[in-house]
Write a protein that holds these residues in place. Structure first.
Motif, PDB file in Angstrom:
ATOM      1  N   ALA A  20      12.895 -33.854   9.497  1.00 12.12           N
ATOM      2  CA  ALA A  20      13.585 -33.381  10.659  1.00 12.12           C
ATOM      3  C   ALA A  20      14.112 -34.676  11.672  1.00 12.12           C
ATOM      4  O   ALA A  20      13.450 -35.723  11.215  1.00 12.12           O
ATOM      5  N   SER A  21      15.058 -34.466  12.403  1.00 12.82           N
ATOM      6  CA  SER A  21      15.616 -35.508  13.329  1.00 12.82           C
ATOM      7  C   SER A  21      14.608 -36.077  14.016  1.00 12.82           C
ATOM      8  O   SER A  21      13.716 -35.320  14.956  1.00 12.82           O
ATOM      9  N   GLY A  23      12.854 -40.249  15.319  1.00 13.60           N
ATOM     10  CA  GLY A  23      12.967 -41.927  15.013  1.00 13.60           C
ATOM     11  C   GLY A  23      12.764 -42.386  13.633  1.00 13.60           C
ATOM     12  O   GLY A  23      13.061 -43.346  13.456  1.00 13.60           O
ATOM     13  N   LYS A  45      18.160 -38.935  13.119  1.00 11.39           N
ATOM     14  CA  LYS A  45      18.138 -38.888  14.510  1.00 11.39           C
ATOM     15  C   LYS A  45      19.502 -38.400  15.284  1.00 11.39           C
ATOM     16  O   LYS A  45      20.705 -39.033  14.702  1.00 11.39           O
ATOM     17  N   SER A  46      19.409 -37.641  16.409  1.00 14.89           N
ATOM     18  CA  SER A  46      20.342 -37.229  17.133  1.00 14.89           C
ATOM     19  C   SER A  46      21.095 -38.263  17.970  1.00 14.89           C
ATOM     20  O   SER A  46      20.504 -39.114  18.245  1.00 14.89           O
ATOM     21  N   GLU A 132      23.937 -30.727  12.658  1.00  6.49           N
ATOM     22  CA  GLU A 132      23.010 -30.026  13.236  1.00  6.49           C
ATOM     23  C   GLU A 132      23.084 -30.291  14.596  1.00  6.49           C
ATOM     24  O   GLU A 132      23.187 -31.273  15.008  1.00  6.49           O
ATOM     25  N   ASN A 134      22.084 -30.033  18.326  1.00  3.96           N
ATOM     26  CA  ASN A 134      20.704 -30.103  19.088  1.00  3.96           C
ATOM     27  C   ASN A 134      21.147 -29.838  20.449  1.00  3.96           C
ATOM     28  O   ASN A 134      21.566 -30.425  21.402  1.00  3.96           O
ATOM     29  N   LYS A 171      20.319 -25.874  16.451  1.00  4.92           N
ATOM     30  CA  LYS A 171      18.948 -25.809  16.572  1.00  4.92           C
ATOM     31  C   LYS A 171      18.415 -25.655  17.977  1.00  4.92           C
ATOM     32  O   LYS A 171      19.125 -26.532  19.010  1.00  4.92           O
ATOM     33  N   ASN A 198      13.420 -26.401  18.142  1.00  8.31           N
ATOM     34  CA  ASN A 198      13.011 -27.572  18.542  1.00  8.31           C
ATOM     35  C   ASN A 198      11.807 -27.912  19.215  1.00  8.31           C
ATOM     36  O   ASN A 198      11.317 -26.866  19.927  1.00  8.31           O
ATOM     37  N   THR A 218       4.016 -35.824  19.539  1.00  7.92           N
ATOM     38  CA  THR A 218       3.659 -35.166  18.243  1.00  7.92           C
ATOM     39  C   THR A 218       3.102 -33.800  18.328  1.00  7.92           C
ATOM     40  O   THR A 218       2.242 -33.704  19.103  1.00  7.92           O
ATOM     41  N   THR A 246       8.407 -27.034  13.793  1.00 10.46           N
ATOM     42  CA  THR A 246       7.326 -27.244  14.761  1.00 10.46           C
ATOM     43  C   THR A 246       6.018 -26.745  14.190  1.00 10.46           C
ATOM     44  O   THR A 246       5.655 -25.499  13.586  1.00 10.46           O
ATOM     45  N   ILE A 248       4.536 -27.753  11.235  1.00  9.14           N
ATOM     46  CA  ILE A 248       4.258 -27.547   9.774  1.00  9.14           C
ATOM     47  C   ILE A 248       3.780 -28.865   9.340  1.00  9.14           C
ATOM     48  O   ILE A 248       4.435 -30.053   9.417  1.00  9.14           O
ATOM     49  N   GLU A 266      11.839 -27.865   8.448  1.00  5.54           N
ATOM     50  CA  GLU A 266      11.768 -29.463   9.078  1.00  5.54           C
ATOM     51  C   GLU A 266      10.966 -29.764   9.748  1.00  5.54           C
ATOM     52  O   GLU A 266      10.223 -29.250  10.378  1.00  5.54           O
ATOM     53  N   ALA A 268       8.584 -33.050  11.311  1.00  5.19           N
ATOM     54  CA  ALA A 268       8.754 -34.647  11.727  1.00  5.19           C
ATOM     55  C   ALA A 268       7.410 -35.362  11.932  1.00  5.19           C
ATOM     56  O   ALA A 268       6.809 -36.312  11.551  1.00  5.19           O
TER      57      ALA A 268
HETATM   58  C1  LIG Z   1       9.490 -38.949  18.209  1.00  5.88           C
HETATM   59  C2  LIG Z   1      10.352 -37.729  17.990  1.00  5.88           C
HETATM   60  C3  LIG Z   1      11.761 -37.919  17.953  1.00  5.88           C
HETATM   61  C4  LIG Z   1      12.620 -36.737  18.000  1.00  5.88           C
HETATM   62  N1  LIG Z   1      13.653 -36.989  18.053  1.00  5.88           N
HETATM   63  C5  LIG Z   1      14.663 -35.784  17.802  1.00  5.88           C
HETATM   64  C6  LIG Z   1      16.005 -35.858  17.990  1.00  5.88           C
HETATM   65  O1  LIG Z   1      16.494 -36.865  18.090  1.00  5.88           O
HETATM   66  N2  LIG Z   1      16.825 -34.645  17.734  1.00  5.88           N
HETATM   67  C7  LIG Z   1      16.254 -33.600  17.532  1.00  5.88           C
HETATM   68  O2  LIG Z   1      17.240 -32.323  17.163  1.00  5.88           O
HETATM   69  N3  LIG Z   1      15.169 -33.407  17.354  1.00  5.88           N
HETATM   70  C8  LIG Z   1      13.956 -34.414  17.720  1.00  5.88           C
HETATM   71  N4  LIG Z   1      12.748 -34.356  17.568  1.00  5.88           N
HETATM   72  C9  LIG Z   1      12.084 -33.085  17.304  1.00  5.88           C
HETATM   73  C10 LIG Z   1      11.801 -32.769  15.636  1.00  5.88           C
HETATM   74  O3  LIG Z   1      13.052 -32.923  14.945  1.00  5.88           O
HETATM   75  C11 LIG Z   1      11.349 -31.326  15.229  1.00  5.88           C
HETATM   76  O4  LIG Z   1      12.231 -30.403  15.396  1.00  5.88           O
HETATM   77  C12 LIG Z   1      10.013 -31.113  16.366  1.00  5.88           C
HETATM   78  O5  LIG Z   1       9.260 -32.291  16.510  1.00  5.88           O
HETATM   79  C13 LIG Z   1       9.021 -30.108  15.625  1.00  5.88           C
HETATM   80  O6  LIG Z   1       8.619 -30.519  14.211  1.00  5.88           O
HETATM   81  P1  LIG Z   1       7.044 -31.054  14.119  1.00  5.88           P
HETATM   82  O7  LIG Z   1       6.148 -30.200  14.537  1.00  5.88           O
HETATM   83  O8  LIG Z   1       7.355 -31.268  12.649  1.00  5.88           O
HETATM   84  O9  LIG Z   1       7.244 -32.541  14.679  1.00  5.88           O
HETATM   85  C14 LIG Z   1      12.039 -35.463  17.515  1.00  5.88           C
HETATM   86  C15 LIG Z   1      10.358 -35.301  17.349  1.00  5.88           C
HETATM   87  C16 LIG Z   1       9.721 -36.427  17.717  1.00  5.88           C
HETATM   88  C17 LIG Z   1       8.264 -36.262  17.462  1.00  5.88           C
END
Ligand SMILES: Cc1cc2nc3c(=O)[nH]c(=O)nc-3n(C[C@H](O)[C@H](O)[C@H](O)COP(=O)(O)O)c2cc1C
Length: 330
Positions: A20-21, A23, A45-46, A132, A134, A171, A198, A218, A246, A248, A266, A268
């Motif tokens: 997923a998007s 850092g 990253k967006s 994508e 956002n 998203k 998201n 996180t 979210t 997973i 997706e 992260a």
């Molecule tokens: C540190 C960090 C930076 C993120 N930056 C972006 C972003 O730039 N654009 C975006 O659409 N989602 C961003 N997200 C959201 C993630 O892409 C993801 O949808 C969200 O964290 C849920 O998934 P997870 O439970 O696996 O973390 C970010 C998440 C984290 C933790």
């Protein structure tokens, strides 16, 4: 070995796990590591229009204080400075495309309506395999109706889809007054995929300094049910692919999301917490489970436990703790 390949928005993926998007998807080195560890695709990253604007304003303010602000400077900033940040992002797309074979999905977050199609077209031309969007509207303007807030999403999708040929996903968050109908309507706009959901920074209060802070950057695995519920309820009721996001954190969560009806997931937070090496465990767990169950491909079990197929579909909508739990001391 079970066949993990899948199609998402017309893109062929070697497995359903997308980074997923975040850092962690902001450099070619990280993207290469993700590929080496087995990920199916990457969402970069967006690129944030708001961030570009803030940078510009900061520069312009400091120049103003030093009497540097000539009309030529303004013109330079209007025409080129924005391009600077964009150029870096376009470089990331081009370099990533050269460095890896997996699909690269670029991600955009804009604040002004006219920038969405401009960024979309520019990222497409740099070689992104898909986009994508956002989009997030915080429903905190009390003078706006829910229809006005939701219209923003439809306007963005319509504008972007007119300007690009590559697949586009949207998203979204679960902040909607009529979420099921909203998701269904969005899925029929011609969008190729919807990402549910998201996850954002959450506020906290420091009781010593009395400051508002960001917390829980996180996710935890306990957050899985929110997207699981809506993937399960929307499967077979939408006109586009569904990506679950979210909470997973392991192979079993991936299996659950596909059983509920997700095309892909997706992820992260699990990579932040456990490193990219966890991908190998996730892939192994998914393959092993498929072999044990006798499933040869993801289509053999995708949506098998969605709301329209589950033995107890009402469980997806159950919210109250009524009688069911009373005998269990809860
Ligand atoms: C540190 C960090 C930076 C993120 N930056 C972006 C972003 O730039 N654009 C975006 O659409 N989602 C961003 N997200 C959201 C993630 O892409 C993801 O949808 C969200 O964290 C849920 O998934 P997870 O439970 O696996 O973390 C970010 C998440 C984290 C933790």
């Amino acid at each position: 070995m079970a066949d993990l390949t899948t199609n998402y928005m017309g893109l062929q993926l070697r497995n359903p796990i997308i980074a997923a998007s975040s850092g962690l998807t902001n450099s070619v080195e990280d993207i290469k590591e993700f590929e080496e560890n087995g990920v199916g695709a990457i969402v970069l990253k967006s690129i944030f229009e708001e961030e570009i604007r803030r940078e510009l304003e900061k520069d312009l303010n400091s120049m103003n204080m030093e009497n540097f602000l000539y009309p030529e400077t303004m013109e330079y900033y209007d025409n080129y400075a924005e391009d600077d940040t964009l150029t870096n992002y376009l470089g990331l797309i081009r370099e990533s495309k050269k460095a890896v074979n997996i699909p690269i999905i670029a991600s955009i977050n804009c604040v002004t309506a006219e920038k969405w199609p401009y960024y979309a077209e520019t990222l497409q031309d740099a070689g992104a395999d898909a986009l994508e969007l956002n989009v997030f509207v915080m429903p905190s303007d009390f003078n706006k109706s829910s229809e006005e807030n939701e219209q923003v999403y439809f306007d963005v999708v319509n504008k972007v889809k007119k300007h690009v040929k590559i697949p586009v996903s949207l998203k979204i968050s679960y902040y909607s007054s009529n979420l099921g109908a909203f998701i269904q309507k969005l899925s029929n706009t011609g969008i190729d995929g919807l990402v549910l959901f998201n996850r954002f920074y959450s506020p906290d209060i420091d009781i010593n300094s009395l400051d508002v802070l960001s917390t829980n950057v996180t996710s935890e695995s306990s957050e899985l049910p929110i997207s699981l519920r809506w993937i399960g309820m929307m499967h077979n009721r939408v006109g586009c692919d569904l990506a679950a996001s979210t909470g997973i954190h392991d192979g079993s969560a991936i299996i659950k999301q596909i059983l509920a009806g997700a095309n892909v997931v997706e992820i992260a937070s699990a990579f932040y917490k456990n490193g990219k090496g966890i991908l190998k465990d996730m892939i192994n767990d998914l393959s092993l489970w498929m072999e044990q169950k006798g499933y040869k491909s993801l289509d053999d079990f995708r949506g098998k436990v969605s709301q329209d197929k589950a033995k107890n579909p009402a469980a997806y909508e159950r919210m109250q703790f009524m009688k069911y739990f009373s005998g269990k001391g809860l």
